[in-house]
Motif scaffolding. Structure first.
Motif, mmCIF file in Angstrom:
data_model
loop_
_atom_site.group_PDB
_atom_site.id
_atom_site.type_symbol
_atom_site.label_atom_id
_atom_site.label_comp_id
_atom_site.label_asym_id
_atom_site.label_seq_id
_atom_site.Cartn_x
_atom_site.Cartn_y
_atom_site.Cartn_z
ATOM 1 N N GLN A 130 0.828 -1.207 0.000
ATOM 2 C CA GLN A 130 0.000 0.000 0.000
ATOM 3 C C GLN A 130 0.859 1.254 0.000
ATOM 4 O OE1 GLN A 130 -3.519 -0.035 -0.256
ATOM 5 N NE2 GLN A 130 -2.962 2.051 -0.838
ATOM 6 N N PHE A 131 1.977 1.213 0.701
ATOM 7 C CA PHE A 131 2.904 2.355 0.704
ATOM 8 C C PHE A 131 3.400 2.652 -0.709
ATOM 9 C CE2 PHE A 131 7.408 3.536 0.467
ATOM 10 C CZ PHE A 131 7.359 4.796 1.042
ATOM 11 N N TRP A 132 3.816 1.600 -1.430
ATOM 12 C CA TRP A 132 4.344 1.798 -2.778
ATOM 13 C C TRP A 132 3.241 2.230 -3.741
ATOM 14 C CZ3 TRP A 132 9.398 1.938 -3.740
ATOM 15 C CH2 TRP A 132 10.258 1.395 -2.778
ATOM 16 N N MET A 133 2.044 1.701 -3.572
ATOM 17 C CA MET A 133 0.933 2.126 -4.414
ATOM 18 C C MET A 133 0.644 3.613 -4.219
ATOM 19 S SD MET A 133 -1.475 -1.244 -3.863
ATOM 20 C CE MET A 133 -2.902 -0.529 -4.680
ATOM 21 N N ASP A 134 0.673 4.053 -2.976
ATOM 22 C CA ASP A 134 0.436 5.473 -2.684
ATOM 23 C C ASP A 134 1.570 6.343 -3.236
ATOM 24 O OD1 ASP A 134 -1.862 4.721 -1.375
ATOM 25 O OD2 ASP A 134 -0.979 4.811 0.627
ATOM 26 N N LEU A 135 2.802 5.861 -3.122
ATOM 27 C CA LEU A 135 3.952 6.616 -3.612
ATOM 28 C C LEU A 135 3.880 6.814 -5.121
ATOM 29 C CD1 LEU A 135 6.795 7.876 -3.286
ATOM 30 C CD2 LEU A 135 7.723 5.558 -3.537
ATOM 31 N N PHE A 136 3.644 5.727 -5.852
ATOM 32 C CA PHE A 136 3.586 5.824 -7.310
ATOM 33 C C PHE A 136 2.363 6.605 -7.776
ATOM 34 C CE2 PHE A 136 6.080 1.628 -7.270
ATOM 35 C CZ PHE A 136 7.286 2.310 -7.287
ATOM 36 N N SER A 137 1.253 6.462 -7.056
ATOM 37 C CA SER A 137 0.057 7.236 -7.403
ATOM 38 C C SER A 137 0.306 8.729 -7.218
ATOM 39 C CB SER A 137 -1.130 6.794 -6.549
ATOM 40 O OG SER A 137 -1.486 5.456 -6.823
ATOM 41 N N ASP A 138 1.067 9.065 -6.171
ATOM 42 C CA ASP A 138 1.403 10.473 -5.944
ATOM 43 C C ASP A 138 2.296 11.002 -7.072
ATOM 44 O OD1 ASP A 138 1.451 12.853 -4.107
ATOM 45 O OD2 ASP A 138 3.597 12.417 -4.152
ATOM 46 N N LEU A 139 3.250 10.181 -7.527
ATOM 47 C CA LEU A 139 4.095 10.594 -8.652
ATOM 48 C C LEU A 139 3.258 10.824 -9.911
ATOM 49 C CD1 LEU A 139 7.175 8.198 -8.241
ATOM 50 C CD2 LEU A 139 7.059 10.637 -7.698
ATOM 51 N N ARG A 140 2.271 9.973 -10.107
ATOM 52 C CA ARG A 140 1.396 10.138 -11.273
ATOM 53 C C ARG A 140 0.551 11.396 -11.147
ATOM 54 N NH1 ARG A 140 -2.344 5.153 -12.032
ATOM 55 N NH2 ARG A 140 -3.071 5.982 -10.030
ATOM 56 N N ASP A 141 0.023 11.634 -9.944
ATOM 57 C CA ASP A 141 -0.802 12.837 -9.744
ATOM 58 C C ASP A 141 0.007 14.119 -9.917
ATOM 59 O OD1 ASP A 141 -2.901 11.152 -9.228
ATOM 60 O OD2 ASP A 141 -2.744 11.300 -7.038
ATOM 61 N N ARG A 142 1.295 14.043 -9.623
ATOM 62 C CA ARG A 142 2.167 15.217 -9.785
ATOM 63 C C ARG A 142 2.757 15.301 -11.198
ATOM 64 N NH1 ARG A 142 4.032 17.431 -4.788
ATOM 65 N NH2 ARG A 142 3.157 16.327 -2.989
ATOM 66 N N HIS A 143 2.320 14.395 -12.072
ATOM 67 C CA HIS A 143 2.730 14.380 -13.477
ATOM 68 C C HIS A 143 4.202 14.036 -13.667
ATOM 69 C CE1 HIS A 143 -1.210 16.094 -14.325
ATOM 70 N NE2 HIS A 143 -0.954 17.083 -13.489
ATOM 71 N N TYR A 144 4.767 13.273 -12.700
ATOM 72 C CA TYR A 144 6.111 12.752 -12.883
ATOM 73 C C TYR A 144 6.092 11.365 -13.530
ATOM 74 C CZ TYR A 144 7.620 16.487 -9.736
ATOM 75 O OH TYR A 144 7.872 17.711 -9.180
ATOM 76 N N PHE A 145 4.902 10.783 -13.629
ATOM 77 C CA PHE A 145 4.752 9.454 -14.207
ATOM 78 C C PHE A 145 3.496 9.458 -15.071
ATOM 79 C CE2 PHE A 145 2.972 5.166 -14.194
ATOM 80 C CZ PHE A 145 4.064 4.400 -14.562
ATOM 81 N N ASP A 146 3.642 9.041 -16.347
ATOM 82 C CA ASP A 146 2.494 9.085 -17.247
ATOM 83 C C ASP A 146 2.073 7.715 -17.774
ATOM 84 O OD1 ASP A 146 4.491 8.466 -19.012
ATOM 85 O OD2 ASP A 146 4.389 10.346 -20.142
#
Length: 214
Positions: A130-146
């Motif tokens: 869950q920690f990693w899911m939240d981390l990567f989701s945050d990167l996506r929301d900040r447009h660092y991951f598409d």
């Protein structure tokens, strides 16, 4: 529910007859059945996880991450690495002629039948992913991951080594923690590592035939 009973009592009665009955899981000993499955919650971010658990002892046999968990060759490599480390399988079963050779040396089934690893994934999510899911989701929301292939490769390049180290630590912790007794379970309780290596303490013995449920 009262309206349904009034409008269609026959169907309600039929549904009650098919009600769920709790069943108990039973394994004769270590290595009788291994449950293998892939965990796809982090696949959108480029990380695929494969896990395998011994049905009797609940010992994690492997917990590995990579770019995919769909190709049979990848799972076969995890399996061969595991049995090579344990040094308990003398040969593969493709060319034998007994009742457990060839395709009969493993089983495929639905996720509901693969209950050992499927139920463990929910524990795994609460404790680790869950920690990693939240981390990567945050990167996506900040447009660092598409979600593109290039970004997935970048995530694997940066995080895969750290992530695999966490998986190894989690597997070690799980295998040495104490499983409490459950009234409905026919399998013993205790530390998975102890139950796997010392089954005679629990009036069971190590099996010589291995099945994998995928």
């Amino acid at each position: 529910m009262q309206a349904l009973r009034f409008l269609n009592p026959e169907r309600v009665s039929l549904r009650h007859r098919r009600r769920f009955f709790r069943r108990s899981y039973c394994a004769a000993g270590p290595n009788q059945v291994w449950h293998a499955d892939g965990y796809d919650k982090l696949k959108p971010f480029g990380i695929a996880i494969s896990g395998c658990i011994d049905g009797y002892s609940r010992r994690l046999m492997w917990l590995s991450s990579g770019s995919t968990n769909n190709y049979p060759a990848v799972i076969a490599r995890y399996y061969l690495q595991c049995v090579s480390l344990r040094m308990f399988q003398c040969s593969l079963r493709e060319d034998h002629t007994d009742d457990f050779a060839g395709p009969l040396s493993h089983m495929y089934g639905t996720s509901t039948a693969n209950q050992r690893i499927e139920s463990w994934w929910s524990i795994f999510r609460k404790q680790r992913t869950q920690f990693w899911m939240d981390l990567f989701s945050d990167l996506r929301d900040r447009h660092y991951f598409d979600g593109t292939h290039e970004h997935k490769c970048l995530v694997r390049y940066v995080f895969l080594g750290i992530f695999q180290k966490e998986l190894d630590e989690h597997r070690e912790l799980w295998n040495n923690h104490t499983i409490r007794p459950v009234r409905q379970s026919l399998c013993p309780s205790g530390k998975p590592e102890t139950m796997y290596h010392l089954p005679h303490r629990f009036v069971y013995s190590t099996c010589t035939v291995i099945f994998i449920k995928c």
